[in-house]
Each structure stands twice: as C-alpha cells, then as structure tokens.
Scaffold this motif. Structure first.
Motif, PDB file in Angstrom:
ATOM      1  N   MET A 118       0.688  -1.218  -0.265  1.00  0.00           N
ATOM      2  CA  MET A 118       0.378   0.121  -0.065  1.00  0.00           C
ATOM      3  C   MET A 118       0.949   1.359  -0.332  1.00  0.00           C
ATOM      4  N   PRO A 119       0.723   2.161  -0.814  1.00  0.00           N
ATOM      5  CA  PRO A 119       2.117   3.174  -0.880  1.00  0.00           C
ATOM      6  C   PRO A 119       1.126   4.525  -0.130  1.00  0.00           C
ATOM      7  N   LEU A 120       1.736   5.537  -0.197  1.00  0.00           N
ATOM      8  CA  LEU A 120       1.934   6.261   0.760  1.00  0.00           C
ATOM      9  C   LEU A 120       1.663   7.355  -0.167  1.00  0.00           C
ATOM     10  N   THR A 121       0.774   8.340   0.616  1.00  0.00           N
ATOM     11  CA  THR A 121       0.296   8.961  -0.224  1.00  0.00           C
ATOM     12  C   THR A 121       1.334  10.362   0.233  1.00  0.00           C
ATOM     13  N   PRO A 122       0.238  12.078   0.452  1.00  0.00           N
ATOM     14  CA  PRO A 122       1.197  12.839  -0.054  1.00  0.00           C
ATOM     15  C   PRO A 122       0.489  13.382   0.849  1.00  0.00           C
ATOM     16  N   VAL A 123      -0.568  13.025   1.423  1.00  0.00           N
ATOM     17  CA  VAL A 123      -1.304  13.181   3.035  1.00  0.00           C
ATOM     18  C   VAL A 123      -0.312  12.703   4.161  1.00  0.00           C
ATOM     19  N   ASP A 124       0.403  11.454   4.119  1.00  0.00           N
ATOM     20  CA  ASP A 124       0.857  10.364   4.576  1.00  0.00           C
ATOM     21  C   ASP A 124       2.126  11.360   4.669  1.00  0.00           C
ATOM     22  N   VAL A 125       3.145  11.861   3.475  1.00  0.00           N
ATOM     23  CA  VAL A 125       3.820  12.736   3.447  1.00  0.00           C
ATOM     24  C   VAL A 125       3.411  13.903   4.604  1.00  0.00           C
ATOM     25  N   SER A 126       3.328  14.071   4.611  1.00  0.00           N
ATOM     26  CA  SER A 126       2.913  15.626   5.055  1.00  0.00           C
ATOM     27  C   SER A 126       2.356  15.085   6.725  1.00  0.00           C
ATOM     28  N   ARG A 127       1.737  14.247   7.034  1.00  0.00           N
ATOM     29  CA  ARG A 127       1.905  14.085   8.228  1.00  0.00           C
ATOM     30  C   ARG A 127       3.071  13.381   8.914  1.00  0.00           C
ATOM     31  N   ILE A 128       3.694  12.840   8.338  1.00  0.00           N
ATOM     32  CA  ILE A 128       5.265  12.331   8.446  1.00  0.00           C
ATOM     33  C   ILE A 128       6.372  13.626   8.502  1.00  0.00           C
ATOM     34  N   ALA A 129       6.772  14.142   7.900  1.00  0.00           N
ATOM     35  CA  ALA A 129       6.915  15.518   8.232  1.00  0.00           C
ATOM     36  C   ALA A 129       6.596  16.127   9.168  1.00  0.00           C
ATOM     37  N   HIS A 130       5.898  16.888   9.866  1.00  0.00           N
ATOM     38  CA  HIS A 130       5.225  16.977  10.758  1.00  0.00           C
ATOM     39  C   HIS A 130       5.893  16.659  11.740  1.00  0.00           C
ATOM     40  N   LEU A 131       5.356  15.022  12.380  1.00  0.00           N
ATOM     41  CA  LEU A 131       5.717  14.668  13.129  1.00  0.00           C
ATOM     42  C   LEU A 131       6.923  15.154  13.571  1.00  0.00           C
ATOM     43  N   ALA A 132       8.157  14.399  12.338  1.00  0.00           N
ATOM     44  CA  ALA A 132       9.861  14.578  12.387  1.00  0.00           C
ATOM     45  C   ALA A 132       9.794  15.965  12.371  1.00  0.00           C
ATOM     46  N   ARG A 133       8.726  17.623  12.627  1.00  0.00           N
ATOM     47  CA  ARG A 133       8.991  18.329  12.889  1.00  0.00           C
ATOM     48  C   ARG A 133       9.815  19.100  11.738  1.00  0.00           C
ATOM     49  N   LEU A 134      10.016  18.809  10.384  1.00  0.00           N
ATOM     50  CA  LEU A 134      10.085  19.191   8.828  1.00  0.00           C
ATOM     51  C   LEU A 134       9.494  19.865   8.388  1.00  0.00           C
TER      52      LEU A 134
END
Length: 99
Positions: A1-17
């Motif tokens: 199941m590939p990631l979506t742009p929403v997933d990447v935004s959430r990961i970036a937010h959690l990583a404080r990027l």
C-alpha cells in the motif's frame, strides 16, 4: 500500500520538518521506493534459512571470541549506597514526583 501526499505531510509534521511542495513530492517518491524494496524482501521465502550471527559467516567460517561467563568485579552495592539519603532492601528510594 503506497503512501499518499497526506501521509508524507503527516510524517514531516511529526518529524518537525518543514518541506516545500517539491520536497514533499521527492520524499513521497523516495519513501514509496523504499517500501517497494521492503515488500520485495518480504515476498522471499526464508523458511528453512538459518539466521547468521554475522554476515561474514556466509563467506567463511568465523570463530566466535566468547569470554567465560564469570564474575569479574566485586559487589560494591553497600559502598555505593552509603551516600544515598534513603535505601531499603538494596534499592535507592526516591520521592514520588508524579501524582
């Protein structure tokens, strides 16, 4: 199941990027590429394959350098706990800090 742009935004937010839209697109491609490799590795049947304790053992025999399981230091618990304000049954007692 590939990631979506929403997933990447959430990961970036959690990583404080703080990623630009171009960086998010690049990160999405890189992460999906990584997970694609993981899925390929998970598809390989590894039943019956013994785990290696070192990758070098696949190339040649490796002798393990194990030491004897023996006590090499004296028990200094009492000496180390002399300066503690409160000790009970060999344990340091500390005040409760969380209610």
């Amino acid at each position: 199941m590939p990631l979506t742009p929403v997933d990447v935004s959430r990961i970036a937010h959690l990583a404080r990027l703080a990623l630009t839209p171009d960086e998010e697109r690049l990160m999405l491609a890189q992460l999906n590429g990584f997970f694609s490799h993981v899925e390929q590795m998970r598809a390989v049947d590894t039943s019956g394959v013994e785990p290696l304790y070192t990758p070098l053992s696949a190339v040649h025999e490796v002798a393990l350098r194990l030491r004897d399981d023996a006590v090499t230091e004296a028990d200094r618990r009492e000496a180390n706990q002399r300066s503690a304000p409160v000790v009970e049954d060999g344990l340091f007692l500390v005040p409760k800090v969380i209610e």
